[in-house]
Design a protein around this motif. Structure first.
Motif, PDB file in Angstrom:
ATOM      1  N   GLY A 106       0.714  -1.521  -0.483  1.00  0.00           N
ATOM      2  CA  GLY A 106      -0.287  -0.162  -0.025  1.00  0.00           C
ATOM      3  C   GLY A 106       0.662   0.986  -0.010  1.00  0.00           C
ATOM      4  N   SER A 107       0.035   2.287  -0.188  1.00  0.00           N
ATOM      5  CA  SER A 107       1.243   3.308  -0.897  1.00  0.00           C
ATOM      6  C   SER A 107       1.162   4.449   1.135  1.00  0.00           C
ATOM      7  N   THR A 151       0.821   4.804 -11.015  1.00  0.00           N
ATOM      8  CA  THR A 151      -0.819   5.892 -10.823  1.00  0.00           C
ATOM      9  C   THR A 151      -1.200   5.480  -9.582  1.00  0.00           C
ATOM     10  N   ARG A 152      -1.352   4.294  -8.821  1.00  0.00           N
ATOM     11  CA  ARG A 152      -1.858   4.486  -7.748  1.00  0.00           C
ATOM     12  C   ARG A 152      -1.142   5.947  -6.272  1.00  0.00           C
ATOM     13  N   GLU A 156      -4.130   7.560  -4.721  1.00  0.00           N
ATOM     14  CA  GLU A 156      -4.318   6.777  -3.384  1.00  0.00           C
ATOM     15  C   GLU A 156      -3.601   7.685  -2.062  1.00  0.00           C
ATOM     16  N   THR A 157      -2.068   8.344  -2.756  1.00  0.00           N
ATOM     17  CA  THR A 157      -1.836   8.795  -1.802  1.00  0.00           C
ATOM     18  C   THR A 157      -2.309  10.624  -1.194  1.00  0.00           C
ATOM     19  N   ALA A 233      -8.655   5.343 -16.215  1.00  0.00           N
ATOM     20  CA  ALA A 233      -9.332   5.133 -15.901  1.00  0.00           C
ATOM     21  C   ALA A 233      -9.369   5.890 -14.550  1.00  0.00           C
ATOM     22  N   SER A 234      -8.075   5.936 -14.233  1.00  0.00           N
ATOM     23  CA  SER A 234      -8.169   5.513 -12.263  1.00  0.00           C
ATOM     24  C   SER A 234      -8.363   7.694 -12.591  1.00  0.00           C
ATOM     25  N   LEU A 235      -7.969   8.320 -13.841  1.00  0.00           N
ATOM     26  CA  LEU A 235      -7.517   9.300 -14.201  1.00  0.00           C
ATOM     27  C   LEU A 235      -9.001  10.157 -14.396  1.00  0.00           C
TER      28      LEU A 235
END
Length: 274
Positions: A106-107, A151-152, A156-157, A233-235
């Motif tokens: 995890g980040s 990317t994560r 996520e951060t 997709a995340s963006l």
């Protein structure tokens, strides 16, 4: 397997990690022994690749509750090498290690464990090492791992999602797009040759052979097939939470060629940044 257990050096310990329980490793002090070997190997430019192999095996196979007490020592060793004797090869291995750590643990654990060694060291590492060197990553599995982890990281951060860190967020996105959209020959510099591992390390030919035999190209992200689609997709999903914010960040921080590449990716996957 019997031969592996009997050989000297790190090969016997590292090869047994996937099959041993976390309790067994801690109780017998084997993990501390493994990390001592990592520390010795990673301190030299001629053996640091093997040091990262040992470390990545630990990170990939053990739970965070087991490795957490050792992370301060691990980061301190890596930061010392970054400061005193870094090479392009070392920095690339360092980025791959951080990426593997992120996708496995995890980040937030990544950020917190690094900052636990030195207050607010993470944004320094991000700006000075991760962002400018991400483009140097080669190899299909390594490219996928580092791009998905990066990317994560920015999605996520919480610290990076803070508007105060928009520039850092944008520069990281710029590096991810460079990695995913440009041909390898346009983004990777030539590396100088390094001395042969067998001539420099004291563990002998047995470990060299087993290290080479044990190094498998395994994809730690089999559930993600397309890192480009994962990025877009995340963006697109993030942008719906703050319409208008991310197009401005992209315009201010991405190279024009990367802005054009991002537009093309959005069109290809039929997604939009609002």
């Amino acid at each position: 397997m019997e031969k592996i257990w009997k050989c000297s050096g790190p090969c016997s310990i590292t090869s047994s990690l996937p099959s041993e329980s976390s309790h067994e490793l801690n109780q017998e002090g084997r993990l501390a022994q493994v990390l001592g070997i990592f520390n010795k190997l990673v301190s030299s430019h001629s053996t640091d690749e093997q040091g990262f192999y040992v470390l990545n095996t630990v990170i990939e196979n053990l739970g965070y509750d087991v490795i957490a007490p050792y992370m301060g020592h691990i980061w301190a060793s890596l930061f010392t090498r970054l400061q005193n004797n870094r090479t392009v090869k070392f920095v690339k291995s360092f980025l791959i290690f951080m990426s593997l750590f992120l996708v496995k643990h995890g980040s937030q654990n990544l950020v917190d464990s690094m900052n636990g060694v030195q207050s607010n060291i993470f944004p320094v590492i991000l700006e000075q090492f991760w962002i400018p060197n991400l483009k140097l990553i080669t190899g299909s599995i390594e490219l996928k791992l580092t791009s998905v982890a990066s990317t994560r990281l920015i999605f996520e951060t919480q610290a990076l999602l803070d508007p105060a860190n928009s520039r850092l967020w944008g520069k990281m996105l710029d590096s991810i797009v460079t990695l995913l959209s440009r041909p390898e020959q346009d983004r990777v510099e030539e590396e100088p040759d390094v001395p042969d591992f067998a001539d420099n390390v004291g563990y002998g030919a047995t470990f060299v052979h087993l290290y080479s035999a044990g190094k498998k190209e395994e994809d730690p992200l089999r559930d993600i097939r397309d890192p480009k689609q994962f990025l877009v997709a995340s963006l697109a999903n993030l942008s719906t939470l703050s319409p208008g914010r991310y197009p401005q960040i992209i315009s201010a921080n991405l190279d024009p060629a990367n802005q054009a590449a991002l537009v093309q990716l959005c069109s290809f996957y039929n997604l939009s940044i609002v």
